[in-house]
Write a protein that holds these residues in place. Structure first.
Motif, short mmCIF file in Angstrom:
data_model
loop_
_atom_site.label_atom_id
_atom_site.label_comp_id
_atom_site.label_asym_id
_atom_site.label_seq_id
_atom_site.Cartn_x
_atom_site.Cartn_y
_atom_site.Cartn_z
N UNK A 76 67.40 64.96 39.39
CA UNK A 76 68.68 65.66 39.21
C UNK A 76 69.08 66.41 40.48
N UNK A 77 68.12 67.14 41.06
CA UNK A 77 68.42 67.92 42.26
C UNK A 77 68.81 67.00 43.42
N UNK A 78 68.12 65.87 43.55
CA UNK A 78 68.42 64.94 44.64
C UNK A 78 69.81 64.33 44.46
N UNK A 79 70.13 63.96 43.21
CA UNK A 79 71.45 63.39 42.96
C UNK A 79 72.55 64.39 43.28
N UNK A 80 72.34 65.65 42.90
CA UNK A 80 73.34 66.68 43.20
C UNK A 80 73.48 66.88 44.71
N UNK A 81 72.34 66.86 45.42
CA UNK A 81 72.37 67.05 46.88
C UNK A 81 73.18 65.97 47.57
N UNK A 82 72.99 64.73 47.10
CA UNK A 82 73.71 63.62 47.72
C UNK A 82 75.22 63.72 47.49
N UNK A 87 68.73 55.07 41.59
CA UNK A 87 68.97 55.96 42.73
C UNK A 87 68.52 55.30 44.03
N UNK A 88 67.38 54.60 43.96
CA UNK A 88 66.88 53.91 45.16
C UNK A 88 67.86 52.84 45.61
N UNK A 89 68.42 52.09 44.63
CA UNK A 89 69.39 51.06 44.98
C UNK A 89 70.64 51.68 45.60
N UNK A 109 79.65 68.29 48.96
CA UNK A 109 80.54 68.15 50.13
C UNK A 109 79.84 68.51 51.43
N UNK A 110 78.91 69.46 51.36
CA UNK A 110 78.20 69.87 52.58
C UNK A 110 77.42 68.70 53.17
N UNK A 111 76.87 67.86 52.29
CA UNK A 111 76.11 66.71 52.79
C UNK A 111 77.01 65.71 53.50
N UNK A 112 78.24 65.58 52.96
CA UNK A 112 79.18 64.62 53.57
C UNK A 112 79.66 65.07 54.94
N UNK A 113 79.52 66.37 55.22
CA UNK A 113 79.98 66.89 56.51
C UNK A 113 78.91 66.79 57.59
N UNK A 114 77.72 66.41 57.21
CA UNK A 114 76.64 66.33 58.20
C UNK A 114 76.83 65.10 59.07
N UNK A 115 76.24 65.09 60.27
CA UNK A 115 76.33 63.92 61.14
C UNK A 115 75.76 62.68 60.46
#
Length: 413
Positions: A239-245, A316-318, A248-254
């Motif tokens: 659950x935590x990994x799915x939320x992290x992905x 999730x892996x796929x 919006x902050x993750x999308x702003x990373x390089x």
């Protein structure tokens, strides 16, 4: 004359009765002493023998009294000092011995009564121990269907309580041994020692089986709890990994950071699946042919949860793998665009230099039209290069924002 004859007959009768009574009393005393000092009989038959021997005491006492009277008559009628002394000493010795034997018989009967009480207490304790053994054997024979962790913990508690009851049986066995010691101080305990040994062996056997099953159930409950905890932790991680992905902050990373994150997640997903598989496998060992839960169908709830969690991890892996492929392609395009920008900037620098050179007054002074044409070509070249650089910079921003490659990359016309 007749009076003397009667006196002679009385004296002969007294001597005859005296001799017979002395012989009979001495025989009884010998037999009674053997009875009082016997250690070969069990308490109950020994008590019966003592009671029978003591029942003879009144009759023997009458014989002692009669021989005492006859001895008195013999002493009064005898002129032989040696005979008188012998008769008196015999009567005195028999009287003392009779009193001593009667006292010993009484004391022995009191002791045997205590020994019989000890036998009764022993048998009561033995009955309790054998009942406990029978109850625990029936308890051990029950099947152990374990459907979930709560049931496993409940069974482990039941076996733990049964194991604790062994302490009381150990105390009962110790008390039984003390009762045998008390009996042995009086007479033979008979078959009680062998019955105690059999009870001890049965108790030890049951205690070993209870301890073994209790230990295995404890291991199973702990393994089950660890397995469920790992499944729960893996679920929280998912659950935590799915939320992290999705943040919006993750999308702003390089792009490179986002790609590195997904490559790491692919490895982490594999690790999570291995942990789940290993945890379920370790739990299933207890449900194997030699396991404590061999009679159960297996941890179906855990296995179903593990399958569902494994499916979610695979999904999730796929998803993460597809994102990693897209990010890698986008990153390759960004690097290609950046290389293009660097090349175009070099060309732009060269075109600007050519434009400045063509704008000099001394550039083709005899052909001003040619100078104007060259300057116009250089301006168009600069503008074209600036446009291409801007287009690629915009594409780089779009690629970074979108995280996926262009279906049709920009190319030089």
């Amino acid at each position: 004359m007749e009076e003397k004859e009667r006196e002679w007959k009385r004296a002969r009768t007294a001597r005859s009765e005296y001799a017979s009574d002395v012989e009979d009393v001495q025989a009884w005393l010998r037999a009674a002493e053997l009875t009082a000092r016997d250690r070969t009989l069990a308490p109950e038959p020994y008590r019966e023998r003592l009671v029978a021997t003591r029942a003879e005491v009144p009759n023997v006492a009458d014989r002692v009294e009669r021989l005492t009277r006859n001895a008195r008559a013999i002493v009064e009628g005898s002129r032989d000092a040696g005979e008188r002394q012998l008769v008196q000493s015999t009567v005195s010795a028999l009287s003392e011995q009779f009193a001593a034997v009667c006292s010993e018989l009484e004391a022995r009967q009191a002791a045997v009564e205590d020994a019989c009480d000890a036998v009764a207490r022993f048998l009561t304790l033995l009955e309790k121990v054998l009942l406990w053994v029978e109850t625990q054997r029936a308890f051990l024979a029950r099947p152990l269907p374990l459907a979930d962790l709560q049931e496993a913990q409940q069974k482990q508690t039941e076996y733990g309580n049964a194991l604790k009851s062994c302490k009381q049986q150990a105390k009962n066995l110790a008390d039984m041994a003390k009762e045998i010691e008390a009996i042995e101080r009086v007479t033979s305990p008979g078959d009680l020692p062998s019955r105690l040994e059999a009870a001890e062996n049965a108790t030890v056997d049951v205690e070993k089986r209870l301890a073994k099953t209790n230990g295995l159930l404890q291991e199973l409950a702990e393994e089950w709890e660890r397995c469920e905890r790992k499944l729960k932790d893996a679920g929280h991680w998912l659950e935590a990994t799915s939320r992290t992905l999705e943040t919006p902050q993750n999308a702003k990373k390089p792009l490179r950071d986002r790609l590195a994150l997904r490559e790491k997640l692919i490895n982490d997903i594999s690790t999570q699946k291995t942990k789940i598989s290993y945890a379920v496998e370790k739990l299933n060992v207890h449900f194997g042919p030699d396991g404590v839960a061999a009679q159960s169908r297996g941890p179906e709830g855990v296995e179903a949860a593990a399958r569902a969690l494994g499916g979610s991890l695979d999904a999730l892996a796929q998803q993460t793998g597809a994102q990693a492929v897209a990010l890698a392609a986008a990153l390759a395009q960004v690097e290609a665009y950046c290389a293009d920008v660097a090349r175009l900037r070099a060309q732009l620098l060269q075109a600007e230099q050519q434009l400045r050179h063509a704008a000099q007054p001394n550039y083709s002074p005899r052909e001003p039209e040619r100078a104007q044409q060259t300057q116009q070509e250089c301006r168009e070249r600069v503008k074209s290069l600036q446009s291409k650089i801007q287009a690629r910079n915009e594409r780089v921003k779009l690629l970074v924002q979108r995280g996926s490659p262009d279906a049709e990359p920009l190319r030089d016309a």
